[in-house]
Structures are given as structure tokens and as C-alpha cells.
Write a protein that holds these residues in place. Structure first.
Motif, short mmCIF file in Angstrom:
data_model
loop_
_atom_site.label_atom_id
_atom_site.label_comp_id
_atom_site.label_asym_id
_atom_site.label_seq_id
_atom_site.Cartn_x
_atom_site.Cartn_y
_atom_site.Cartn_z
N ILE A 1 0.84 -1.20 0.00
CA ILE A 1 0.00 0.00 0.00
C ILE A 1 0.88 1.25 0.00
CG2 ILE A 1 -1.64 1.35 1.39
CD1 ILE A 1 -2.83 -1.35 2.31
N LYS A 2 1.93 1.24 0.81
CA LYS A 2 2.83 2.39 0.87
C LYS A 2 3.57 2.59 -0.45
CE LYS A 2 6.30 4.51 3.85
NZ LYS A 2 7.12 4.37 5.09
N ARG B 1 1.24 8.70 -0.92
CA ARG B 1 0.65 9.94 -0.37
C ARG B 1 -0.72 9.72 0.25
NH1 ARG B 1 2.78 11.21 -5.34
NH2 ARG B 1 4.61 12.58 -5.34
N LEU B 2 -1.09 8.50 0.47
CA LEU B 2 -2.41 8.19 1.02
C LEU B 2 -2.58 8.84 2.40
CD1 LEU B 2 -4.99 6.45 0.43
CD2 LEU B 2 -3.94 4.70 1.89
N GLN B 3 -3.63 9.65 2.55
CA GLN B 3 -3.86 10.37 3.79
C GLN B 3 -4.84 9.66 4.72
OE1 GLN B 3 -2.16 13.26 4.54
NE2 GLN B 3 -1.04 12.76 2.67
N THR B 4 -5.74 8.84 4.15
CA THR B 4 -6.77 8.19 4.96
C THR B 4 -6.19 6.98 5.70
OG1 THR B 4 -7.48 6.81 3.12
CG2 THR B 4 -8.59 8.93 3.40
N PRO B 5 -6.78 6.61 6.84
CA PRO B 5 -6.25 5.47 7.61
C PRO B 5 -6.60 4.12 7.00
CG PRO B 5 -8.21 6.35 8.67
CD PRO B 5 -7.89 7.29 7.54
N GLU B 6 -7.49 4.12 5.98
CA GLU B 6 -7.93 2.85 5.41
C GLU B 6 -8.03 2.95 3.89
OE1 GLU B 6 -11.45 -0.51 6.07
OE2 GLU B 6 -11.65 1.49 6.95
N GLY C 1 -6.59 9.73 -11.31
CA GLY C 1 -5.18 9.66 -10.96
C GLY C 1 -4.80 8.41 -10.17
N ASN C 2 -5.80 7.75 -9.60
CA ASN C 2 -5.53 6.52 -8.82
C ASN C 2 -5.65 5.25 -9.66
OD1 ASN C 2 -5.12 7.80 -6.33
ND2 ASN C 2 -7.33 7.87 -5.90
N HIS C 3 -6.09 5.36 -10.90
CA HIS C 3 -6.38 4.16 -11.69
C HIS C 3 -5.12 3.33 -11.97
CE1 HIS C 3 -10.50 5.72 -13.32
NE2 HIS C 3 -10.43 5.70 -12.00
N GLN C 4 -4.06 3.96 -12.39
CA GLN C 4 -2.84 3.20 -12.68
C GLN C 4 -2.24 2.58 -11.42
OE1 GLN C 4 -1.60 2.08 -15.54
NE2 GLN C 4 -3.46 3.00 -16.41
N PRO C 5 -2.15 3.32 -10.30
CA PRO C 5 -1.66 2.66 -9.07
C PRO C 5 -2.54 1.49 -8.64
CG PRO C 5 -1.57 5.04 -8.83
CD PRO C 5 -2.28 4.78 -10.12
#
Length: 359
Positions: free
Chosen positions: A46-47, A52-57, A68-72
Motif C-alpha cells: 500500500i505504501k 501519499r495516502l492520507q486516509t487510515p484505510e 489519478g488513482n487508476h494506474q496505481p
């Protein structure tokens, strides 16, 4: 905390669960994913993919809304499917309801007359035909009403509900498909009505979903293993069923298709609930099933947006993805289900895994 922390652990999550209601128009598909990954490895992945993920889940539904999250998300799933044992199961709930209709409102009529309706997947062929051609042949509104009434009758089990089901069958153009609708519409077959009224018979899809996941986990696990899942309300039904599977110690095996069989006692030894916020591995199971359900919804034209469904499905090997959808390739269905013990398995599950749990 698990008493067997060193035991191989599959994390599972579900999506699309609507209990007895398989006609919910906003959630056409139901499914679940299982992945064998440690929380430490999950956290690193996940890291790596979302630094840059800000949420805890990590929640698939929230992430997939942003292009912008599609490729990751695709890269994350590629890593999971390449390096970790996993399986995803997706079913068309409307087709599953029709299949249940065939199992309980049609098959008992033929069984009483000495015909094995499950032989070589005949039940799947009829359910596929009904799902794909039923609205045109029987009348769209009348067919929809029939399915809704069957779903209600299986839950209510009252004489009034069963009478209404027969009336709904007669309100269709059933003479166009008498092989499927005749048992109810022409004969009000008592053996069919009795099957529907049997305690434990219902239209909840959780058992079907879990059975498919367990089939694959039993193959992937070399020895005893455990399952962890989130504490959500929807997963309480799954948890109870998993515990029943674990507790069942009778020695028996069923052949289902050319690639699937189920053998008891299972290797599955333990099931525990965890808070998904503290389990990166469960969060990854959420990503897997979220993407699979979204892909199915997009490919059938029910919704657009999110990840490219073709890109998602291309990541899966054949043995990592199971689907239950209608097919009019009847010859392929016959070959795939040749020699199936579907009848025996349905009866066995009805006796051992339906109705209130015995303490």
C-alpha cells in the motif's frame, strides 16, 4: 487475536451483498475475494503504490473515483495477482435467482418422474435460457413479477405466498416454455411447492459465494489455514457459514465441475473477525473484490467510470477468477459439468448448512 498466528491466512472481503433480495437493481453483482498475504507485506505494498495516502484505510470505492488513482490501483492488483495466492468470485444475482428457481420450482417435478435434471448441467442450460430469453418469450413484466414472487415465497413460505407464485407463473406466456414453467403453471406441482417451503431453503447468495471461495482456498492451501475478515454487518452471515464449514467433520467429497470438487473435513481450521482499519491485508481484499465487481458492472453496460474493465480482467489467470453468469454455449456447459454431483451437493448443503445453526 488468532490462536494460530503462524498458520497460513486468507483475508476475505465481499461486495454486493443484499441478503435475500437478488433483484436489487443497483447491485446486480455479488462477490468476494480471498488473498493470502501478511499484514506486514500488505502495508508495504500500500505504501509503495499509494505513498501519499492520507486516509487510515484503503477503500477501493473511494480511490477508483479519481482517475489519478487508476494506474496505481492496476499496478497494485498486478502485484497481488502475480505474487500471492488469491481468488475472486463474481455472480450475476439475477441469474443466480433464476438458477435457484430452476432448482426448487422446476427440478423436483422431474425428479419425481425419474429424470436427473442436473445431469451434465441441464439446470444451468435452462437457467441461462430463462435469464437471456425469458423476458422476451414470457413477457418482461410477467417474468420480473414471477422472479419477485419466487423470491418472496422462498422467504415467507406461507400458503398465500405459494399460491401467489403459481398465479405469477400462470400470468406469463408459460406455454412458450412449458418445460420450465409447466410444473408450476400447469400442475402447481406439490413437490416443487414443498421444496420451496422447506425450512432453510432461501435465496441468500452468501453460501454460493463462500462455497466457490472455499473450493479454491482448499486447493491453494497446502495444509491447515485460517480466514480473517472485516467486522461489517454483511460479513456476519459469511462468518456463521464459515464456522459451520469448519465444524463439519463428516468425511465426504463431491465432484462439481471438471475443475472443482469439495471435500470434507476442510483444511480450513479457523475464522476470525478483525477491524479492517487495522488490517492492511483485509483492505487489499476490498480492493480486489471492488475492482472485480466494478469491472463486471462496466462490461455489462450497467455503469461506466472507474478502472478500465478489460485491463482489470487481463490481470487474472484462469484459476484466479470464478464467475457465475448465463451462457448459451450449451455444449460447453455440458462438457464442463459432465458427471457433476450437483443434485447430491444441493441436498447435502440444504441438510447441513441451511436454517438455524445448531449449538
Amino acid at each position: 487475536m488468532s490462536q494460530n498466528a503462524d498458520m497460513e491466512c486468507f483475508r476475505i472481503d465481499e461486495s454486493g451483498y443484499t441478503g435475500f433480495d437478488l433483484l436489487n437493481p443497483d447491485q446486480r453483482f455479488q462477490g468476494a475475494s480471498a488473498i493470502a498475504i501478511r499484514d506486514e507485506d500488505a502495508a508495504l505494498l500500500i505504501k509503495e503504490h499509494f505513498p501519499r495516502l492520507q486516509t487510515p484505510e484503503l477503500k477501493y470505492r473511494s480511490l477508483s473515483r479519481r482517475p489519478g488513482n487508476h494506474q496505481p490501483l492496476l499496478a497494485l492488483q498486478r502485484d497481488l495477482l502475480t505474487h500471492y495466492k488469491s481468488v475472486s468470485y463474481v455472480c450475476d444475482k439475477r441469474f443466480l435467482l433464476v438458477l435457484m428457481f430452476v432448482d426448487y420450482a422446476v427440478e423436483p417435478f422431474y425428479y419425481e418422474r425419474g429424470i436427473d435434471f442436473y445431469e451434465n448441467g441441464q439446470n444451468y442450460a435452462m437457467a441461462s435460457l430463462l435469464t437471456m430469453a425469458g423476458p422476451t418469450i414470457l413477457g418482461q413484466a410477467a417474468f420480473d413479477a414471477l422472479l419477485a414472487q419466487f423470491q418472496h415465497a422462498a422467504k415467507a413460505k406461507t400458503p398465500e405466498a405459494l399460491t401467489a407464485l403459481v398465479a405469477a407463473a400462470r400470468a406469463t406466456r408459460w406455454r412458450e416454455l412449458p418445460e420450465a414453467l409447466g410444473p408450476l403453471a400447469q400442475y402447481a406441482a406439490p413437490e416443487c411447492l414443498s421444496a420451496i417451503a422447506t425450512p432453510g431453503v432461501n435465496t441468500d447468495a452468501a453460501l454460493v459465494v463462500l462455497q466457490s471461495l472455499i473450493n479454491r482456498m482448499e486447493v491453494m492451501a497446502e495444509s491447515a489455514y485460517r480466514v480473517e475478515h472485516d467486522q461489517s454487518k454483511n460479513l456476519l452471515t459469511y462468518h456463521d457459514l464459515l464456522q459451520r464449514f469448519i465444524d463439519h467433520d463428516q468425511e465426504i467429497e463431491f465432484h462439481q465441475t471438471e475443475i472443482a470438487s469439495l471435500k470434507f473435513p476442510l483444511k480450513l481450521a479457523e475464522v476470525t473477525q478483525v477491524d479492517s482499519k487495522t488490517s492492511p491485508a483485509v483492505q487489499l481484499a476490498d480492493v480486489m473484490i471492488g475492482a472485480a465487481i466494478e469491472a463486471a458492472t462496466s462490461l455489462t453496460g450497467l455503469r461506466s467510470g472507474g478502472l478500465d474493465p478489460e485491463a482489470v480482467m487481463s490481470l487474472y489467470a484462469d484459476n484466479q477468477f470464478i464467475h457465475l453468469i448465463p451462457s448459451i454455449d450449451f455444449e460447453e456447459q455440458r462438457r464442463f459439468r459432465q458427471g457433476t454431483q450437483a443434485s447430491e451437493l444441493i441436498d447435502y448443503f440444504a441438510v447441513n448448512f441451511s436454517g438455524p445453526r445448531k449449538s
